[in-house]
Design an enzyme around this catalytic site. Structure first.
Site, short mmCIF file in Angstrom:
data_model
loop_
_atom_site.label_atom_id
_atom_site.label_comp_id
_atom_site.label_asym_id
_atom_site.label_seq_id
_atom_site.Cartn_x
_atom_site.Cartn_y
_atom_site.Cartn_z
N ARG A 165 5.94 6.15 -1.28
CA ARG A 165 4.66 5.44 -1.17
C ARG A 165 4.49 4.87 0.24
O ARG A 165 3.39 4.88 0.79
CB ARG A 165 4.59 4.32 -2.21
CG ARG A 165 3.26 3.56 -2.12
CD ARG A 165 3.02 2.64 -3.28
NE ARG A 165 3.92 1.49 -3.26
CZ ARG A 165 3.99 0.58 -4.23
NH1 ARG A 165 3.23 0.71 -5.30
NH2 ARG A 165 4.81 -0.44 -4.14
N LYS A 189 4.78 0.54 -13.21
CA LYS A 189 3.94 -0.29 -14.10
C LYS A 189 2.46 -0.23 -13.71
O LYS A 189 1.60 -0.13 -14.58
CB LYS A 189 4.45 -1.72 -14.21
CG LYS A 189 4.51 -2.47 -12.92
CD LYS A 189 5.20 -3.80 -13.11
CE LYS A 189 5.20 -4.59 -11.81
NZ LYS A 189 5.74 -3.84 -10.65
N ARG A 245 2.12 0.39 2.93
CA ARG A 245 2.03 -1.01 2.49
C ARG A 245 3.10 -1.84 3.22
O ARG A 245 4.24 -1.41 3.30
CB ARG A 245 2.26 -1.08 0.98
CG ARG A 245 1.18 -1.83 0.24
CD ARG A 245 1.33 -1.68 -1.24
NE ARG A 245 2.36 -2.54 -1.79
CZ ARG A 245 2.58 -2.68 -3.09
NH1 ARG A 245 1.83 -2.02 -3.96
NH2 ARG A 245 3.53 -3.48 -3.53
N ARG A 295 13.01 -7.32 -2.91
CA ARG A 295 12.15 -7.39 -4.11
C ARG A 295 12.97 -7.08 -5.36
O ARG A 295 12.77 -7.69 -6.41
CB ARG A 295 10.96 -6.43 -3.97
CG ARG A 295 9.87 -6.99 -3.05
CD ARG A 295 8.95 -5.92 -2.51
NE ARG A 295 8.21 -5.23 -3.54
CZ ARG A 295 7.56 -4.08 -3.33
NH1 ARG A 295 7.56 -3.53 -2.13
NH2 ARG A 295 6.91 -3.50 -4.30
N ARG A 328 6.12 -13.04 -13.71
CA ARG A 328 7.26 -12.57 -12.93
C ARG A 328 8.41 -13.55 -12.94
O ARG A 328 9.43 -13.32 -12.30
CB ARG A 328 6.82 -12.36 -11.49
CG ARG A 328 6.61 -10.88 -11.17
CD ARG A 328 6.19 -10.77 -9.73
NE ARG A 328 6.44 -9.49 -9.14
CZ ARG A 328 5.59 -8.48 -9.13
NH1 ARG A 328 4.44 -8.55 -9.77
NH2 ARG A 328 5.90 -7.37 -8.50
#
Ligand code: B4P
Length: 190
Positions: free
Chosen positions: A126, A13, A132, A143, A87
């Site tokens: 990633r 997204k 991250r 998540r 969310r």
């Protein structure tokens, strides 16, 4: 045009929102980026948010709405794309009330659908590139669980309003973007 873009973590997204912004000249508002900026500033709010994000949970609705409201006030006139918000249903209702007050309702809600194992694979890549702190496998699984429980119902919220479009998020970034272009053009011509 005012767009909400939704999808599981790693569905693309944020990636697609950046491409849409480039093409349509919209303002890109990512609540994930707003929260990461607050963390980087080292404010008390940022420190509280980091702890929650590193567990893969959602930061409190009150904190995120406050950041969003401040950010919306800085926006230009061409419209915006909201990436990562709402969310949960409470955030969807708060957004509706806020945008109604501002006279700027959402025109289009885009849902990007991707298989769970692909999402885990993308985020692992990633993690290797960017490091991250919420991209560890354990946090990503949480998540995804939070997404299924709290965020997936928001898709029905927009379906009931009659402004939802679903796009398959598998294939290359360019292929997904072409599908989104098709959806947005069809909408704007009708
Ligand atoms: P976000 O920043 O929204 O993180 P995300 O869900 O992982 O999405 P992102 O946009 O970064 O990744 P994308 O799918 O584009 O949220 C992070 C955390 O902040 C949340 O867990 C939560 O704690 C907090 N938060 C944020 N908003 C909140 C809110 N409203 N309320 C409460 N808490 C909130 O891309 C992922 C990877 O896939 C990228 O590396 C990309 O390059 C790759 N990719 C994309 N498309 C691809 C494709 N087609 N093929 C292969 N790889 C692709």
């Amino acid at each position: 045009m005012r767009i909400v873009i939704m999808g599981a973590p790693g569905s693309g997204k944020g990636t697609q929102a950046a491409l849409i912004v480039k093409e349509m000249g919209l303002d890109h508002i990512s609540t994930g980026d707003l929260l990461r900026a607050a963390v980087a500033e080292g404010s008390e709010l940022g420190l509280r948010a980091k702890e929650v994000m590193d567990r893969g949970e959602l930061v409190s609705d009150e904190i995120v709405l406050g950041l969003l409201e401040q950010r919306l006030q800085k926006g230009g006139g061409a419209g915006f794309i909201l990436d990562g918000y709402p969310r949960n249903i409470a955030q969807a209702e708060a957004l509706d009330a806020l945008l109604e007050r501002l006279g700027q309702p959402v025109d289009e809600a885009l849902q990007i659908d991707v298989d769970e194992e692909q999402v885990v694979e993308r985020i692992a890549k990633r993690a290797a590139l960017e490091g991250r702190s919420d991209d560890t496998e354990e946090t990503v699984r949480n998540r995804l669980k939070v997404y299924a429980e709290q965020t997936a119902p928001v898709v029905d919220f927009y379906a009931r309003k009659g402004i939802l479009s679903r796009v398959l998020g598998e294939g290359s970034i360019e292929e997904v973007f072409q599908r989104i272009r098709g959806v947005l053009q069809i909408q704007s011509e009708s």
